[in-house]
Design an enzyme around this catalytic site. Structure first.
Site, PDB file in Angstrom:
ATOM      1  N   TYR A 141      19.355   7.276 -47.156  1.00 34.51           N
ATOM      2  CA  TYR A 141      20.301   6.244 -46.745  1.00 34.51           C
ATOM      3  C   TYR A 141      21.635   6.365 -47.474  1.00 34.51           C
ATOM      4  O   TYR A 141      22.671   5.994 -46.925  1.00 34.51           O
ATOM      5  CB  TYR A 141      19.736   4.849 -47.033  1.00 34.51           C
ATOM      6  CG  TYR A 141      18.769   4.333 -46.004  1.00 34.51           C
ATOM      7  CD1 TYR A 141      17.533   4.935 -45.821  1.00 34.51           C
ATOM      8  CD2 TYR A 141      19.088   3.219 -45.232  1.00 34.51           C
ATOM      9  CE1 TYR A 141      16.631   4.437 -44.899  1.00 34.51           C
ATOM     10  CE2 TYR A 141      18.188   2.719 -44.307  1.00 34.51           C
ATOM     11  CZ  TYR A 141      16.960   3.332 -44.142  1.00 34.51           C
ATOM     12  OH  TYR A 141      16.078   2.836 -43.220  1.00 34.51           O
ATOM     13  N   ASP A 221       2.368  11.146 -44.419  1.00 35.83           N
ATOM     14  CA  ASP A 221       1.743  11.279 -43.097  1.00 35.83           C
ATOM     15  C   ASP A 221       0.319  10.729 -43.102  1.00 35.83           C
ATOM     16  O   ASP A 221      -0.073   9.952 -42.233  1.00 35.83           O
ATOM     17  CB  ASP A 221       1.789  12.733 -42.578  1.00 35.83           C
ATOM     18  CG  ASP A 221       1.296  13.759 -43.581  1.00 35.83           C
ATOM     19  OD1 ASP A 221       1.057  13.394 -44.759  1.00 35.83           O
ATOM     20  OD2 ASP A 221       1.140  14.944 -43.206  1.00 35.83           O
ATOM     21  N   ASP A 245      10.819   2.060 -45.086  1.00 31.83           N
ATOM     22  CA  ASP A 245      11.350   1.480 -43.850  1.00 31.83           C
ATOM     23  C   ASP A 245      10.342   1.674 -42.723  1.00 31.83           C
ATOM     24  O   ASP A 245       9.999   0.739 -41.995  1.00 31.83           O
ATOM     25  CB  ASP A 245      12.690   2.163 -43.511  1.00 31.83           C
ATOM     26  CG  ASP A 245      13.289   1.608 -42.228  1.00 31.83           C
ATOM     27  OD1 ASP A 245      13.299   0.376 -42.067  1.00 31.83           O
ATOM     28  OD2 ASP A 245      13.722   2.414 -41.380  1.00 31.83           O
TER      29      ASP A 245
HETATM   30  C1  IPM Z   1      15.333  -2.783 -42.363  1.00 30.37           C
HETATM   31  C2  IPM Z   1      16.257  -2.296 -41.286  1.00 30.37           C
HETATM   32  C3  IPM Z   1      17.484  -1.642 -41.917  1.00 30.37           C
HETATM   33  C4  IPM Z   1      17.006  -0.460 -42.746  1.00 30.37           C
HETATM   34  C5  IPM Z   1      18.564  -1.203 -40.910  1.00 30.37           C
HETATM   35  C6  IPM Z   1      18.995  -2.341 -40.009  1.00 30.37           C
HETATM   36  C7  IPM Z   1      19.754  -0.595 -41.599  1.00 30.37           C
HETATM   37  O1  IPM Z   1      15.595  -1.434 -40.420  1.00 30.37           O
HETATM   38  O2  IPM Z   1      15.755  -3.643 -43.168  1.00 30.37           O
HETATM   39  O3  IPM Z   1      14.191  -2.329 -42.429  1.00 30.37           O
HETATM   40  O4  IPM Z   1      16.778   0.638 -42.205  1.00 30.37           O
HETATM   41  O5  IPM Z   1      16.835  -0.632 -43.952  1.00 30.37           O
HETATM   42 MN    MN Z   2      13.466  -1.209 -40.869  1.00 31.04          MN
END
Ligand code: IPM
Ligand code: MN
Length: 373
Positions: A141, A221, A245
């Protein structure tokens, strides 16, 4: 207790669910004689429309001056054509980064009343109570270099972690596990990625300070598979940013709906609280949104930013009560009703909020009359 809470309701269903969460916080303040103030601020698509920026400086400054930040959801189809750094989601990533919280706590619980809502069989979900600790400020990210080079047709992102970044989030996971069922499952892809080898070595080192917590490592996985196979085997699950995520969305299947999941991000200058679900623009304004994820997020706010454990637990108990009474928003009304469960009542976002409020008021009344005896 005095608490200044920044409210970033955001886009889509964000304002509707946040409104219900704020009502519950107001009720807690009233019952407990606390002084909570709420500061509404712009973030995401609504901020782009009003100011041109997904995270206006005024919003960031006010958040940094608050005791906690409560967020709804961001994301709006209107901005789909924009590059990732200009979209509503960029505002979310910027505020996460600026507030500095690196440990994102995402509980995933199998509520008995919702056991028919999960596509998993009740005997599979029964007893599941998982706490994901997702690293929130590193990995793909935020790693650089990152680019989409349109002339060469290449694009790249960087999954980067330092030992210190892994160690600090691992400590949070072990601390939490030592107060729960004393097990940490650390997720990585150490059979392929160097960054995962660093992750695994660092987590193993941190584990030495917690001799009564069991550590196991899982490749991401096979973790995706085990999570659906025997969810009750997991207590605290520690992951890097992207793996967390993905797995936390997968784990919503255990609860029955993404609309039920809360989250808290701790460790930074100001803690940030947001439901796991997105802005769901397709159901915005229809009264179909489930406010329980946002309400449970408010409970986490009281627990982690105000130390009001009893009130947090009372909100969580109130949510269990309204579910046990058969109240359902559209997203959790789908399951086959098992024979013994009460009839289901389909309720709107605001009705669900009111029901939680009533259940909370009743349990607080009982608590106060018990004290009075
Ligand atoms: C989450 C969301 C966010 C992320 C997005 C909206 C940027 O999916 O909070 O899980 O990927 O962290
Ligand atoms: Mn998410």
């Amino acid at each position: 207790m005095k608490l200044k809470i920044a409210i970033l309701a955001g886009d889509g269903i964000g304002p509707e669910v946040t409104n219900e969460a704020v009502n519950i916080l107001r009720a807690v303040a009233e019952f407990g004689g606390h002084d909570f103030s709420f500061v509404p601020l712009l973030l995401g698509g609504v901020a782009i429309t009003a100011t041109g920026s997904p995270l206006p400086t005024a919003t960031l400054d006010a958040c940094l001056e608050s005791d906690a930040v409560l967020l709804g959801a961001v994301g709006d189809k209107k901005f789909d054509a924009l590059s990732p750094d200009k979209r509503p989601e960029a505002g979310l990533l910027q505020i996460r980064h600026a507030l500095g919280g690196f440990a994102n706590l995402r509980p995933s619980i199998a509520y008995p009343a919702l056991s028919a809502n999960s596509p998993l069989r009740p005997e599979v979900t029964e007893g599941a109570d998982i706490l994901f600790v997702r690293e929130l400020l590193g990995g793909l990210y935020f790693g650089s270099p990152r680019e989409w080079n349109k002339s060469t047709g290449e694009a790249w992102n960087t999954m980067r972690y330092t030992k210190a970044e892994v160690a600090r989030v691992a400590k949070v996971a072990f601390e939490l596990a030592s107060k729960r069922r004393k097990k940490v499952t650390s997720v990585d892809k150490a059979n392929v990625l160097e960054v995962s080898q660093l992750w695994r070595a660092t987590v193993t080192e941190v584990a030495k300070d917690y001799p009564d917590v069991t550590l196991e490592h899982q490749l991401v996985d096979s973790m995706a598979m085990h999570l659906m196979n025997i969810p009750r085997n997991f207590d605290v699950v520690l992951t890097e940013n992207l793996f967390g995520d993905i797995l936390s969305d997968e784990a919503s299947i255990i609860t029955g709906s993404l609309g039920m999941l809360p989250s808290a991000t701790i460790g930074g200058a100001v803690n940030l609280f947001e439901p796991v679900h997105g802005s769901a623009p397709d159901i915005a304004g229809t009264g179909k949104a489930n406010p329980l994820g946002a309400i449970l997020t408010a409970a986490m706010l009281l627990r982690h930013s105000a130390n009001l454990e009893q009130d947090a637990a009372a909100i969580e108990a109130a949510v269990r009560t309204v579910l046990a009474d058969g109240n359902r928003t559209a997203d959790i009304a789908r399951g086959n009703v098992p024979d013994k469960s009460p009839a289901q009542h389909l309720v709107s976002t605001t009705e669900m909020g009111k029901l939680v409020h009533q259940a909370l008021a009743q349990s607080i009344d009982q608590r106060q009359s018990m004290h009075a005896v």
